[in-house]
Design a protein around this motif. Structure first.
Motif, PDB file in Angstrom:
ATOM      1  N   GLY A 190      45.541 -34.238  48.084  1.00 18.17           N
ATOM      2  CA  GLY A 190      45.501 -33.782  46.922  1.00 18.17           C
ATOM      3  C   GLY A 190      47.285 -33.817  46.250  1.00 18.17           C
ATOM      4  O   GLY A 190      47.272 -34.814  46.805  1.00 18.17           O
ATOM      5  N   LEU A 191      47.033 -32.696  45.218  1.00 15.62           N
ATOM      6  CA  LEU A 191      48.412 -32.968  43.926  1.00 15.62           C
ATOM      7  C   LEU A 191      49.327 -32.315  45.099  1.00 15.62           C
ATOM      8  O   LEU A 191      49.494 -31.014  45.722  1.00 15.62           O
ATOM      9  CB  LEU A 191      48.179 -32.660  43.538  1.00 15.62           C
ATOM     10  N   LEU A 192      50.506 -33.106  45.565  1.00 13.48           N
ATOM     11  CA  LEU A 192      51.932 -32.272  45.729  1.00 13.48           C
ATOM     12  C   LEU A 192      51.907 -31.050  45.116  1.00 13.48           C
ATOM     13  O   LEU A 192      52.039 -30.285  45.813  1.00 13.48           O
ATOM     14  CB  LEU A 192      53.402 -33.462  45.956  1.00 13.48           C
TER      15      LEU A 192
ATOM     16  N   ASN B  29      55.686 -34.475  38.116  1.00  4.40           N
ATOM     17  CA  ASN B  29      55.431 -32.985  39.101  1.00  4.40           C
ATOM     18  C   ASN B  29      56.142 -31.638  38.460  1.00  4.40           C
ATOM     19  O   ASN B  29      55.346 -31.255  38.288  1.00  4.40           O
ATOM     20  CB  ASN B  29      55.784 -33.217  39.951  1.00  4.40           C
TER      21      ASN B  29
ATOM     22  N   GLY C 297      55.383 -36.912  52.121  1.00  3.74           N
ATOM     23  CA  GLY C 297      55.638 -38.391  53.001  1.00  3.74           C
ATOM     24  C   GLY C 297      54.648 -38.646  53.345  1.00  3.74           C
ATOM     25  O   GLY C 297      53.210 -37.570  53.883  1.00  3.74           O
ATOM     26  N   SER C 298      54.557 -40.195  54.226  1.00  5.77           N
ATOM     27  CA  SER C 298      53.084 -40.134  54.818  1.00  5.77           C
ATOM     28  C   SER C 298      53.757 -40.258  56.306  1.00  5.77           C
ATOM     29  O   SER C 298      52.809 -40.137  57.402  1.00  5.77           O
ATOM     30  CB  SER C 298      52.661 -42.258  54.490  1.00  5.77           C
TER      31      SER C 298
ATOM     32  N   ARG D 159      63.157 -35.640  47.521  1.00  6.67           N
ATOM     33  CA  ARG D 159      63.197 -36.570  48.112  1.00  6.67           C
ATOM     34  C   ARG D 159      64.938 -37.905  48.847  1.00  6.67           C
ATOM     35  O   ARG D 159      65.522 -37.127  48.006  1.00  6.67           O
ATOM     36  CB  ARG D 159      62.672 -37.733  46.913  1.00  6.67           C
TER      37      ARG D 159
HETATM   38  O1  PNS Z   1      56.394 -41.486  52.062  1.00 11.13           O
HETATM   39  P1  PNS Z   1      55.735 -42.012  50.578  1.00 11.13           P
HETATM   40  O2  PNS Z   1      54.270 -42.106  51.001  1.00 11.13           O
HETATM   41  O3  PNS Z   1      56.656 -42.305  49.572  1.00 11.13           O
HETATM   42  O4  PNS Z   1      55.412 -40.325  50.375  1.00 11.13           O
HETATM   43  C1  PNS Z   1      54.822 -40.106  48.393  1.00 11.13           C
HETATM   44  C2  PNS Z   1      54.200 -39.121  48.283  1.00 11.13           C
HETATM   45  C3  PNS Z   1      53.278 -38.394  49.406  1.00 11.13           C
HETATM   46  C4  PNS Z   1      54.911 -38.119  48.322  1.00 11.13           C
HETATM   47  C5  PNS Z   1      53.362 -39.203  47.083  1.00 11.13           C
HETATM   48  O5  PNS Z   1      53.039 -40.238  46.813  1.00 11.13           O
HETATM   49  C6  PNS Z   1      52.752 -37.681  46.832  1.00 11.13           C
HETATM   50  O6  PNS Z   1      52.959 -36.992  46.598  1.00 11.13           O
HETATM   51  N1  PNS Z   1      51.104 -38.136  46.608  1.00 11.13           N
HETATM   52  C7  PNS Z   1      50.271 -36.693  47.118  1.00 11.13           C
HETATM   53  C8  PNS Z   1      49.013 -37.060  45.617  1.00 11.13           C
HETATM   54  C9  PNS Z   1      50.711 -36.878  44.172  1.00 11.13           C
HETATM   55  O7  PNS Z   1      50.675 -35.303  43.566  1.00 11.13           O
HETATM   56  N2  PNS Z   1      50.083 -37.446  42.630  1.00 11.13           N
HETATM   57  C10 PNS Z   1      50.787 -37.687  41.564  1.00 11.13           C
HETATM   58  C11 PNS Z   1      52.217 -37.691  42.029  1.00 11.13           C
HETATM   59  S1  PNS Z   1      53.068 -37.295  40.316  1.00 11.13           S
END
Ligand code: PNS
Length: 159
Positions: free
Chosen positions: A71-73, A105, A8-9, A87
């Motif tokens: 970058g990507l989660l 994901n 998360g942020s 989540r």
């Molecule tokens: O607290 P948030 O802002 O709702 O969290 C959102 C978060 C960080 C979970 C999401 O934006 C994220 O995973 N960002 C990383 C970039 C990424 O992987 N993007 C593709 C998601 S399918």
């Protein structure tokens, strides 16, 4: 070893986040709370400040670790041996966006997403609302941890 991530942020962390993190810590061996480093989004607290707040708040949990990622989660998950994302879902309005991310994901790296229904006490709560209310002098006590409340007050006094 079941290791999950709560991403998360966290700008700033709210009691709703703390509720999800603590419940996840009761279910899994290790919970990694991962703060997104997002240079394009203006934040109230720096990533270092958010990490420090989370570390202090979760210091009582032996199986919670705080980290950061950019970058990507899914890449963070792969690099850290994490197979699932946890989540919180507050309301139906969260569902569409969360479902899309979860499916993407899984499509990208077979990373699962586990949804936890938020405590109804916090279903209306978000970091952005907390910031807006605090900015205009509203009372956000009980919505964020005590230490965050103090830091919110001092940060907004600086602005
Ligand atoms: O607290 P948030 O802002 O709702 O969290 C959102 C978060 C960080 C979970 C999401 O934006 C994220 O995973 N960002 C990383 C970039 C990424 O992987 N993007 C593709 C998601 S399918």
């Amino acid at each position: 070893m079941q290791r999950v991530v709560c991403p998360g942020s966290f700008d700033p962390v709210t009691n709703g986040h703390v509720d999800i993190i603590s419940r996840a810590a009761g279910l899994y061996d290790e919970v990694v709370v991962a703060v997104l480093i997002n240079i394009t989004k203006r934040s109230l607290f720096t990533v270092d400040e958010r990490v420090a707040m989370l570390r202090e708040i979760t210091s009582g949990y032996g199986n919670v670790r705080i980290d950061r990622f950019h970058g990507l989660l899914v890449d963070f998950c792969t690099a850290n041996g994490i197979t699932a994302v946890v989540r919180g879902l507050r309301a139906v309005s969260d569902y569409e966006y969360e479902m899309q991310m979860a499916q993407m994901n899984y499509r990208l790296a077979k990373v699962e997403t586990l949804f936890m229904s938020s405590n109804p006490l916090y279903s209306f709560l978000s970091s952005s609302l907390v910031k807006e209310i605090a900015k205009y002098g509203g009372d956000v006590s009980g919505l964020v941890p005590e230490s965050v409340l103090e830091q919110l007050r001092s940060r907004l006094a600086e602005e």
